[in-house]
Design an enzyme around this catalytic site. Structure first.
Site, short mmCIF file in Angstrom:
data_model
loop_
_atom_site.label_atom_id
_atom_site.label_comp_id
_atom_site.label_asym_id
_atom_site.label_seq_id
_atom_site.Cartn_x
_atom_site.Cartn_y
_atom_site.Cartn_z
N PHE A 1 -113.56 -26.59 -54.19
CA PHE A 1 -113.32 -25.44 -55.06
C PHE A 1 -113.70 -24.15 -54.34
O PHE A 1 -114.78 -24.04 -53.77
CB PHE A 1 -114.15 -25.61 -56.33
CG PHE A 1 -113.87 -24.62 -57.42
CD1 PHE A 1 -112.64 -24.61 -58.06
CD2 PHE A 1 -114.85 -23.73 -57.82
CE1 PHE A 1 -112.39 -23.72 -59.10
CE2 PHE A 1 -114.61 -22.83 -58.86
CZ PHE A 1 -113.38 -22.83 -59.50
N SER B 1 -115.86 -32.24 -52.60
CA SER B 1 -116.09 -31.69 -53.93
C SER B 1 -114.88 -31.93 -54.84
O SER B 1 -114.51 -33.07 -55.08
CB SER B 1 -116.44 -30.19 -53.82
OG SER B 1 -116.92 -29.70 -55.04
N TRP C 1 -116.53 -34.19 -56.93
CA TRP C 1 -116.71 -33.61 -58.26
C TRP C 1 -115.44 -33.85 -59.06
O TRP C 1 -114.34 -33.62 -58.57
CB TRP C 1 -116.97 -32.11 -58.17
CG TRP C 1 -117.33 -31.44 -59.47
CD1 TRP C 1 -118.57 -31.09 -59.90
CD2 TRP C 1 -116.42 -31.00 -60.51
NE1 TRP C 1 -118.51 -30.49 -61.14
CE2 TRP C 1 -117.20 -30.42 -61.54
CE3 TRP C 1 -115.03 -31.07 -60.68
CZ2 TRP C 1 -116.64 -29.89 -62.70
CZ3 TRP C 1 -114.47 -30.55 -61.85
CH2 TRP C 1 -115.26 -29.96 -62.84
N ASP D 1 -127.80 -33.08 -54.23
CA ASP D 1 -126.63 -32.31 -54.67
C ASP D 1 -126.87 -31.76 -56.07
O ASP D 1 -127.01 -32.52 -57.03
CB ASP D 1 -125.40 -33.23 -54.66
CG ASP D 1 -124.10 -32.46 -54.82
OD1 ASP D 1 -124.11 -31.36 -55.38
OD2 ASP D 1 -123.06 -32.99 -54.38
N HIS E 1 -124.88 -30.29 -51.65
CA HIS E 1 -123.45 -30.42 -51.94
C HIS E 1 -122.56 -30.05 -50.76
O HIS E 1 -121.50 -30.63 -50.56
CB HIS E 1 -123.09 -29.55 -53.15
CG HIS E 1 -121.69 -29.72 -53.62
ND1 HIS E 1 -121.21 -30.90 -54.17
CD2 HIS E 1 -120.63 -28.86 -53.63
CE1 HIS E 1 -119.94 -30.76 -54.51
NE2 HIS E 1 -119.57 -29.53 -54.18
#
Length: 293
Positions: A96, A164, A189, A210, A242
């Protein structure tokens, strides 16, 4: 005709045994090559999978967004020689708000081990995992159908990676394309937590510290939701955060190489690095199904 003397007989026997000894390794190598035509490069060692570069010389080419559709362009890294045959290919998505530069280190490092690697930009830095999954698929389609390196690629041996939301995208891409040979989500994620439809061999790499995608609510439940009958592994980076996958990391590299080699190239020489579970100070936890033990 007279019989050979004992000394002459020994000389002949020694010559026969020497010839057999010299040709036996070649016969074994030929048999192994016949068993697996996808092996690329020399037999691996701990040193070779930890090295900053593998045995293949590489080159790279930029792909502008204007030249493609369905994703935002990127950079292709590839071995310069096809003397050993074609290669498997892997598309790599950023997280992201990030672009391909955050994943650039994977390009030459993995390509030099015998893969075509495509680090991509997404259409928008804010694209969600489902969109990133589609873009990974579009990138693989471009690689194998239209790119200037398509003749170097075996289109039946493809994989995906991502960080992610790109990691969530790689999991969703595995659901969408069960014919993929490997997936490596990196500190993934996703709002979706159940990946019970995934059959693609998947190594999830989480980070112990993370705070963006805590392993307890992302990487671990993702791993547990993949059926135990599937080839899967969970590697947790000790003390890492992360963004650990955004910088050159030997632990990530060596086990990513081993996973891609094992499942994209069907190269059982890499089993030794995956099972039994590796032990290292950089790994806080490792789980797998050890399907090849």
């Amino acid at each position: 005709m007279s019989s050979p003397t004992p000394r002459a007989a020994k000389t002949v026997l020694a010559a026969v045994l020497t010839a057999a000894a010299l040709t036996a390794p070649q016969a074994v190598q030929s048999a192994q090559a016949a068993d697996n035509p996808y092996e690329r490069g020399p037999a691996p060692t701990q040193q070779s999978i930890e090295a900053a570069r593998g045995p293949f010389a590489t080159a790279q080419t930029s792909v502008p967004a204007s030249a493609v559709s369905g994703f935002g362009g990127g950079t292709i890294y590839y071995p310069t020689s096809t003397a050993e045959g074609t290669f498997g290919a892997v598309a790599v998505a950023p997280g992201f708000t990030a672009d391909q530069s955050s994943m650039a280190w994977y390009g030459p490092r993995l390509a030099s081990q015998g893969f075509v690697i495509f680090t991509i930009n997404t259409l928008s830095r804010y694209d969600q995992p489902d969109s990133r999954a589609r873009q990974l698929g579009a990138a693989l389609d471009y690689l194998t159908r239209s790119s200037g390196v398509r003749s170097r690629i075996d289109a039946t041996r493809l994989g995906v990676m991502g960080h992610s939301m790109g990691g969530g995208g790689s999991l969703e891409a595995s659901e969408d394309r069960p014919q993929l040979q490997a997936a490596i989500p990196l500190t993934p994620w996703d709002t979706q937590k159940n990946f019970s439809d995934v059959r693609v061999p998947t190594m999830i790499i989480g980070a112990q510290s993370d705070a963006v995608a805590p392993v307890s609510s992302h990487a671990e439940p993702f791993y547990e939701s993949i059926p135990a009958s599937s080839e899967k592994a969970y590697l947790e980076l000790a003390g890492a955060g992360h963004t650990a996958p955004n910088s050159s990391n030997t632990t990530i590299a060596k086990y990513s190489i081993s996973w891609l080699k094992r499942y994209i190239d069907n190269d059982t020489r890499y089993d030794q690095f995956l099972c039994p579970a590796p032990r290292a100070s950089t790994i806080s936890e490792y789980r797998d199904t050890c399907p090849n033990s």
